[in-house]
Design an enzyme around this catalytic site. Sequence first.
Site, PDB file in Angstrom:
ATOM      1  N   LYS A  20       0.897  -1.114   0.000  1.00  0.00           N
ATOM      2  CA  LYS A  20      -0.430  -0.072  -0.010  1.00  0.00           C
ATOM      3  C   LYS A  20       0.597   1.303  -0.007  1.00  0.00           C
ATOM      4  O   LYS A  20       1.708   1.367   0.768  1.00  0.00           O
ATOM      5  CB  LYS A  20      -0.906  -0.449   1.028  1.00  0.00           C
ATOM      6  N   ASP A 147      -2.708  -1.744  10.493  1.00  0.00           N
ATOM      7  CA  ASP A 147      -2.767  -1.443   9.262  1.00  0.00           C
ATOM      8  C   ASP A 147      -3.104  -2.791   8.768  1.00  0.00           C
ATOM      9  O   ASP A 147      -3.712  -3.354   7.073  1.00  0.00           O
ATOM     10  CB  ASP A 147      -1.125  -0.967   8.109  1.00  0.00           C
TER      11      ASP A 147
HETATM   12  O1  C5P Z   1       0.765  -0.624  15.018  1.00  0.00           O
HETATM   13  P1  C5P Z   1       1.574  -1.051  14.768  1.00  0.00           P
HETATM   14  O2  C5P Z   1       2.429  -2.271  15.337  1.00  0.00           O
HETATM   15  O3  C5P Z   1       1.995  -0.397  13.148  1.00  0.00           O
HETATM   16  O4  C5P Z   1       2.208   0.119  15.178  1.00  0.00           O
HETATM   17  C1  C5P Z   1       4.103   0.106  15.362  1.00  0.00           C
HETATM   18  C2  C5P Z   1       3.664   1.474  16.459  1.00  0.00           C
HETATM   19  O5  C5P Z   1       3.744   2.742  15.368  1.00  0.00           O
HETATM   20  C3  C5P Z   1       3.263   1.713  17.540  1.00  0.00           C
HETATM   21  O6  C5P Z   1       3.707   1.360  18.930  1.00  0.00           O
HETATM   22  C4  C5P Z   1       3.514   3.281  17.673  1.00  0.00           C
HETATM   23  O7  C5P Z   1       4.266   3.704  18.448  1.00  0.00           O
HETATM   24  C5  C5P Z   1       3.163   3.630  15.772  1.00  0.00           C
HETATM   25  N1  C5P Z   1       1.728   4.083  15.398  1.00  0.00           N
HETATM   26  C6  C5P Z   1       0.931   5.283  15.863  1.00  0.00           C
HETATM   27  N2  C5P Z   1       0.362   5.408  15.935  1.00  0.00           N
HETATM   28  C7  C5P Z   1      -0.399   4.726  14.954  1.00  0.00           C
HETATM   29  C8  C5P Z   1      -0.226   3.512  14.102  1.00  0.00           C
HETATM   30  C9  C5P Z   1       1.261   2.944  14.831  1.00  0.00           C
HETATM   31  O8  C5P Z   1       1.622   5.295  16.974  1.00  0.00           O
HETATM   32  N3  C5P Z   1      -1.874   5.015  14.251  1.00  0.00           N
END
Ligand code: C5P
Length: 305
Positions: A20, A147
């Site tokens: 994406k 995501d």
């Molecule tokens: O959900 P994901 O594993 O992709 O998120 C990785 C990190 O990215 C989270 O621990 C956080 O630090 C940050 N993040 C965030 N806000 C989001 C998505 C991700 O702060 N909406």
Amino acid sequence: MSPDAEPGGAWDLTAEAPAKLNLYLEVLGKRPDGYHDLRTVFQAVDLADTLRFRRRTAAGIHLSLEGPEPVPGGPENLVVRAGEALARRLGRTSGAEILLTKRVPAGTGLGGGSSDAAAAILGLEALWGTSLDPGDRAALGLELGSDVPFFFLGGTAVGEGRGERLRPFPAPPPCGWLVAVPEFRMATPEAYRALSPGLTRHKQAFTMLESACIRGTFEGFVENLGNDLEAGVVRIQPRLARIEREIRSRGAAFVGLTGSGSALFAVFRSQGDAEHLVESGLPEGGARLVACSPVDYGARVVSQA
Ligand code: C5P
């Protein structure tokens, strides 16, 4: 092959896991749970990983890897985590063997790991002859990463909250696309920590982007793309600014970061213009360029024996 897989057996099922781009990413604020509230426009593209599945009598997910992009194949791999979470949810005692052909580079904001997780869930549901309720599937996906739910929808979509409150968005006007993958990678938490407070797009950008897509106007489209994470990521990796300038000087109408980087995407008037630059490449120390096209699907099972 694991010892208890059917010897020499053909694969039972194949799934595709497209990458994406985040055409637009606005950070609305930090939440008490440590995540950030977003408004983002996702676009699935035809750069994709492939997953092949085979039934296995023993419990557990046995993952093998092939392809040009190295990723860890252990229990931390999102395919294994997704498969094990689904098996727990379903109370399954037999498992699966999965071969992941990795083409989408990790740590680049292209969502490869999240798409692999979504494809693993869909593939295993089909392999095991079961089907989760779409709401339960999205909730399981969100436990694995912000995501993942997008990849159950695919195409062009707006995501709010952590990116999981989704609705379809009008497709971009016809244009040319490429992805620029630098040598370095970016860790998502680091990109969020580098976010400059108070930095947001101008108030009308989202509405103007939506109406440009509805009307199919190229100028309105490229003028309203953007990503609030970009300034902080460029401070950490100033080489990105040089790569952006180089691609702009070669005719791109827009160049920007996807997700938390490190990859950039560029938009051109035509696919021919994008492919022309991919053929000539960037100077040494720049980035690897890959032409791509938007697709109207997400992670999906593509063949079943
Ligand atoms: O959900 P994901 O594993 O992709 O998120 C990785 C990190 O990215 C989270 O621990 C956080 O630090 C940050 N993040 C965030 N806000 C989001 C998505 C991700 O702060 N909406």
